[in-house]
Design a protein around this motif. Structure first.
Motif, mmCIF file in Angstrom:
data_model
loop_
_atom_site.group_PDB
_atom_site.id
_atom_site.type_symbol
_atom_site.label_atom_id
_atom_site.label_comp_id
_atom_site.label_asym_id
_atom_site.label_seq_id
_atom_site.Cartn_x
_atom_site.Cartn_y
_atom_site.Cartn_z
ATOM 1 N N GLN A 1 5.886 5.067 -2.124
ATOM 2 C CA GLN A 1 5.909 3.627 -2.410
ATOM 3 C C GLN A 1 7.298 3.094 -2.093
ATOM 4 O O GLN A 1 8.299 3.770 -2.350
ATOM 5 C CB GLN A 1 5.565 3.365 -3.878
ATOM 6 C CG GLN A 1 4.113 3.619 -4.260
ATOM 7 C CD GLN A 1 3.144 2.667 -3.584
ATOM 8 O OE1 GLN A 1 1.991 3.030 -3.346
ATOM 9 N NE2 GLN A 1 3.564 1.464 -3.260
ATOM 10 N N TYR A 2 7.342 1.901 -1.533
ATOM 11 C CA TYR A 2 8.611 1.351 -1.098
ATOM 12 C C TYR A 2 8.867 -0.004 -1.745
ATOM 13 O O TYR A 2 7.931 -0.783 -1.986
ATOM 14 C CB TYR A 2 8.633 1.185 0.427
ATOM 15 C CG TYR A 2 8.379 2.461 1.176
ATOM 16 C CD1 TYR A 2 9.398 3.389 1.367
ATOM 17 C CD2 TYR A 2 7.117 2.746 1.703
ATOM 18 C CE1 TYR A 2 9.166 4.571 2.067
ATOM 19 C CE2 TYR A 2 6.878 3.922 2.401
ATOM 20 C CZ TYR A 2 7.909 4.837 2.583
ATOM 21 O OH TYR A 2 7.669 5.999 3.259
ATOM 22 N N GLY A 3 10.134 -0.273 -1.992
ATOM 23 C CA GLY A 3 10.527 -1.607 -2.431
ATOM 24 C C GLY A 3 10.482 -2.553 -1.244
ATOM 25 O O GLY A 3 10.334 -2.130 -0.093
ATOM 26 N N ILE B 1 10.814 -0.138 7.835
ATOM 27 C CA ILE B 1 9.638 0.692 8.103
ATOM 28 C C ILE B 1 8.555 -0.138 8.784
ATOM 29 O O ILE B 1 7.940 0.280 9.765
ATOM 30 C CB ILE B 1 9.102 1.316 6.801
ATOM 31 C CG1 ILE B 1 10.145 2.263 6.211
ATOM 32 C CG2 ILE B 1 7.789 2.066 7.058
ATOM 33 C CD1 ILE B 1 9.798 2.784 4.830
ATOM 34 N N GLY B 2 8.296 -1.352 8.253
ATOM 35 C CA GLY B 2 7.298 -2.239 8.850
ATOM 36 C C GLY B 2 7.673 -2.663 10.256
ATOM 37 O O GLY B 2 6.815 -2.723 11.159
ATOM 38 N N LEU B 3 8.959 -2.954 10.462
ATOM 39 C CA LEU B 3 9.415 -3.342 11.799
ATOM 40 C C LEU B 3 9.216 -2.199 12.799
ATOM 41 O O LEU B 3 8.826 -2.419 13.949
ATOM 42 C CB LEU B 3 10.893 -3.745 11.752
ATOM 43 C CG LEU B 3 11.216 -5.057 11.032
ATOM 44 C CD1 LEU B 3 12.727 -5.265 10.958
ATOM 45 C CD2 LEU B 3 10.555 -6.242 11.719
ATOM 46 N N TYR C 1 0.804 -1.227 0.000
ATOM 47 C CA TYR C 1 0.000 0.000 0.000
ATOM 48 C C TYR C 1 0.837 1.277 0.000
ATOM 49 O O TYR C 1 0.338 2.340 -0.386
ATOM 50 C CB TYR C 1 -0.929 0.028 1.219
ATOM 51 C CG TYR C 1 -1.963 -1.069 1.215
ATOM 52 C CD1 TYR C 1 -3.036 -1.048 0.324
ATOM 53 C CD2 TYR C 1 -1.884 -2.134 2.108
ATOM 54 C CE1 TYR C 1 -3.994 -2.052 0.322
ATOM 55 C CE2 TYR C 1 -2.838 -3.143 2.108
ATOM 56 C CZ TYR C 1 -3.887 -3.100 1.219
ATOM 57 O OH TYR C 1 -4.829 -4.098 1.217
ATOM 58 N N GLY C 2 2.076 1.175 0.453
ATOM 59 C CA GLY C 2 2.859 2.388 0.599
ATOM 60 C C GLY C 2 2.327 3.231 1.740
ATOM 61 O O GLY C 2 1.653 2.735 2.646
#
Length: 447
Positions: free
Chosen positions: A315-317, A324-326, A128-129
């Motif tokens: 948007q991220y690779g 970022i998620g962590l 989703y970014g």
């Protein structure tokens, strides 16, 4: 239909969390050659909806959706199978395994819960970014929609600078930070001011029942009118009210204070209609209302088109999404720890907001949204992991507590002690369950 959609998301999320949690116990048990007698989604009190035996394990679905379990041979658990414990220990039983293996088996469930939450946040970041407004771009402050926040001293038009000393970077984080905060630094009329929240701030918020604490300041745009509205034929859809009774109206939050000064009067108003200013004469009723429907649910695209806010889309690779998620998972984990601390402090009144299955059910949207589903599931996974780590007998944390005692002292608690502890823990859990769901019932009836 809406309730079916909510129920479907609720059951799917609950089932996913339970199965993966129990799988976290099941896999290390199998690795250490420990027999697992049952693997159940939901509880099979008296009977099962489905069951099938494969090898030594009966896999099934119970009828009571209050959780799930794995029954491991030679372990004192919720089954309270004391007859098995009276027999000689067998090499495939839990009690025959070294303490370090038993510890890994018991920690498996919560480990999976935390891993699942972090994986979901990484996946959502990648797929989703992020859509956000930089806090520095909110030039004219926020709209305070919570009476509790207003009573504490934060005003509409304030710029939220920092919460508990930590700078606010984006609008998206403001509500969550304020909810868990103790003080906020705001900028008002070019001056910075620190506002400290009262101890029972959470209790006050719950009493007000508002959706969020602050919102973006948006124009007052007409979205419709009740059939009995005196102004139904005066306004048109998408009219943007720019003045009432000679007073300029830039944002919707300015309207009510003006209307309150002209209750029961007929006043002049100006609207922006199809790019042109139109002068109108409108009726303010005795309650200080125009009796029109306000377009409160403007989309981000609408707000950007109006030139009010600049939205950033990132948007991220996959590799970029991992840290970022962590970090998102870590923040949610820390926030939930703060919530538990507040609940444990009676003076905050946060315990009044504790809810059971209805409260969880209510947080799912009435429309199907995978983004909302995964976001809620990640939070619930963290909650399930943390709750199971509490040092209460009958929970994973209780077993871990006794195993750590055994590893440190070299002495294993007796089976009789473990049976009694399990029974005490069971009654504590029943009490917590009754309290949480009782809160739901109380709020449904009296609030």
């Amino acid at each position: 239909m809406e309730i079916v959609i909510k129920l479907s998301q609720f059951l799917l999320s609950l089932s996913l969390l339970i199965v993966l949690h129990e799988l976290g116990h099941f896999i290390p048990a199998k690795i250490f050659k420990t027999r697992v007698e049952k693997f159940y989604l939901f509880f099979d009190v008296k009977f099962s909806l489905f069951k099938k035996k494969i090898g030594d394990t009966v896999y099934g679905i119970g009828w009571l959706p209050l959780g799930g379990y794995v029954k491991i041979s030679g372990m004192i658990d919720e089954s309270m199978d004391s007859d098995q414990m009276k027999q000689e220990p067998q090499p495939w039983e839990f009690r025959s395994k070294p303490a370090w293996q038993r510890l890994i088996i018991m920690l498996g469930g919560v480990t999976v819960n935390f891993i699942l939450a972090f994986v979901i946040y990484i996946g959502m970041t990648y797929y989703y970014g992020e859509l956000f407004i930089k806090n520095e771009n909110i030039k004219k402050g926020v709209w305070v929609v919570s009476p509790a926040l207003e009573k504490a001293g934060v005003q509409t038009g304030d710029k939220i600078v920092a919460v508990d000393g930590k700078k606010i970077e984006t609008y998206n984080e403001i509500n969550g930070k304020l909810l868990m905060g103790k003080e906020v630094l705001v900028e008002r009329d070019g001056q910075q001011k620190t506002v400290r929240f009262p101890v029972d701030f959470i209790d006050q918020i719950m009493q007000n029942k508002t959706q969020g604490l602050v919102a973006l300041r948006i124009p007052f745009i007409i979205a419709g009118a009740p059939a009995d509205s005196e102004n139904a034929k005066v306004f048109e859809l998408k009219d943007q009210v720019t003045s009432i009774a000679g007073q300029p109206i830039e944002f919707a939050d300015q309207v009510q204070s003006v209307l309150d000064q002209h209750k029961g009067e007929t006043v002049a108003a100006t609207v922006l209609r199809n790019g042109e200013n139109k002068d109108l004469t409108v009726k303010v009723n005795e309650e200080g209302k125009l009796n029109m429907v306000f377009a409160g649910g403007l989309t981000y695209a609408n707000l950007e088109q109006l030139g009010l806010y600049e939205f950033n889309k990132e948007q991220y690779g996959l590799l970029e999404s991992i840290p970022i998620g962590l970090n998102k998972g870590k923040e949610k984990l820390v926030d939930y720890g703060k919530q538990l601390k507040m609940i444990a402090s009676p003076e905050t009144g946060a315990y009044k907001g504790v809810g059971g299955f209805k409260a969880i059910f209510d947080i799912f949207p009435s429309f199907w949204s995978w983004e909302a589903f995964w976001s809620i599931t990640a939070v619930l996974s963290i909650m399930l992991g943390v709750m199971n780590l509490l040092p209460i007998p009958a929970l994973d944390g209780g077993h871990v507590m006794f195993l750590l005692y055994e590893i440190i002292t070299g002495r294993k608690p007796s089976d009789k002690f473990m049976e009694n502890a399990q029974m005490v823990g069971f009654f504590i859990l029943i009490g917590l369950l009754l309290f949480a769901n009782g809160n739901d019932i109380y709020k449904a009836i009296f609030k």
